[in-house]
Design an enzyme around this catalytic site. Structure first.
Site: not given
Ligand code: DX5
Ligand code: ZN
Length: 232
Positions: A12, A37, A39, A41, A70, A72, A141, A177
């Site tokens: 990540s 990966h 992330d 957010m 991913h 979020m 998660m 994750d």
């Protein structure tokens, strides 16, 4: 992106140097990463903000393999097209991000991208069942999303095993994750996970100037996970 259940380590970039994403992506792939990966957010769905689609598009040319994004974020639907346009291979949305997850997954596949579904630690794995035919990946998660370096939540391992049985022969990846280390990787691998996301456990001790520790960390995670399957 051909389907295989062989063990994949997905560093990540939340734990990478944010001023050097391009070089960091090249470094982790050169050091043995299978997927990258990413992330995203929003400071609303999760209590932290990282970056958006412009950053995903900027790092894409620096990744040869799978870019695993991913999301979020909530709402997620208005942004699917733009994230699909970044060149992501997988877009993972959270089941908790809105009332219409079925529509969200339709939109992701409709945009020509593999569809992932993430579930938070407090979400029942039974909620995934009606969605299985729309999925290419389920992300369990094992921390509450928002930050790297948190402690692995052991109660989630049973969800991985349950999911593995539920999936059967369907070509759906099981990703884990959060808090993945050489101690926890064997547990999730034995339960049936085939994609291990790891931030701190991959990037610790290394840097763009000295990326060799990334390689050692990736090899150690892979050995720990495959060891649990009797493969090493
Ligand atoms: C958490 C993120 C993870 C995170 C994992 O919200 O989705 O991908 O970077 O970090 P570690 O491996 O440090 O727990
Ligand atoms: Zn993640």
């Amino acid at each position: 992106m051909t389907f295989s259940r062989t063990m994949k380590i997905a560093p990540s970039i939340l734990s990478a140097d944010f001023a050097n994403f391009g070089q960091e992506c090249r470094a982790i792939e050169a050091q043995g990463a299978d997927w990258v990966h990413v992330d995203v957010m929003d400071g609303h769905f999760v209590p932290n903000i990282t970056f958006g689609p412009a950053t995903c598009a900027a790092i894409r040319p620096h990744i040869k393999g799978v870019m695993d994004v991913h999301l979020m974020i909530a709402p997620v639907d208005p942004y699917i097209e733009v994230f699909a346009g970044t060149g992501a291979d997988v877009l993972t949305a959270h089941l908790e991000a809105g009332p219409h997850i079925h529509r969200t997954l339709q939109a992701i596949r409709g945009a020509g991208v593999k569809a992932g579904l993430a579930i938070n630690p407090g979400t029942s794995v039974d909620l995934v069942e009606p969605l299985l035919d729309m999925l290419d990946l389920v992300c369990v998660m094992t921390v509450n999303p928002g930050f790297g370096g948190q402690k692995f939540i052991h109660s989630q391992i049973a969800k991985v095993a349950r999911l593995r049985a539920m999936i059967g022969d369907r070509p759906i990846h099981i990703e884990v994750d959060g808090g993945v280390t050489i101690e926890t990787a064997p547990l999730v691998a034995a339960a049936g996970a085939d994609v291990l996301v790891a931030g701190s456990a991959v990037f610790k001790g290394g840097s763009v100037a000295d990326p060799a520790p990334y390689g050692a960390n990736i090899r150690a995670l892979r050995a720990a996970a495959e060891g649990a399957l009797g493969l090493q």
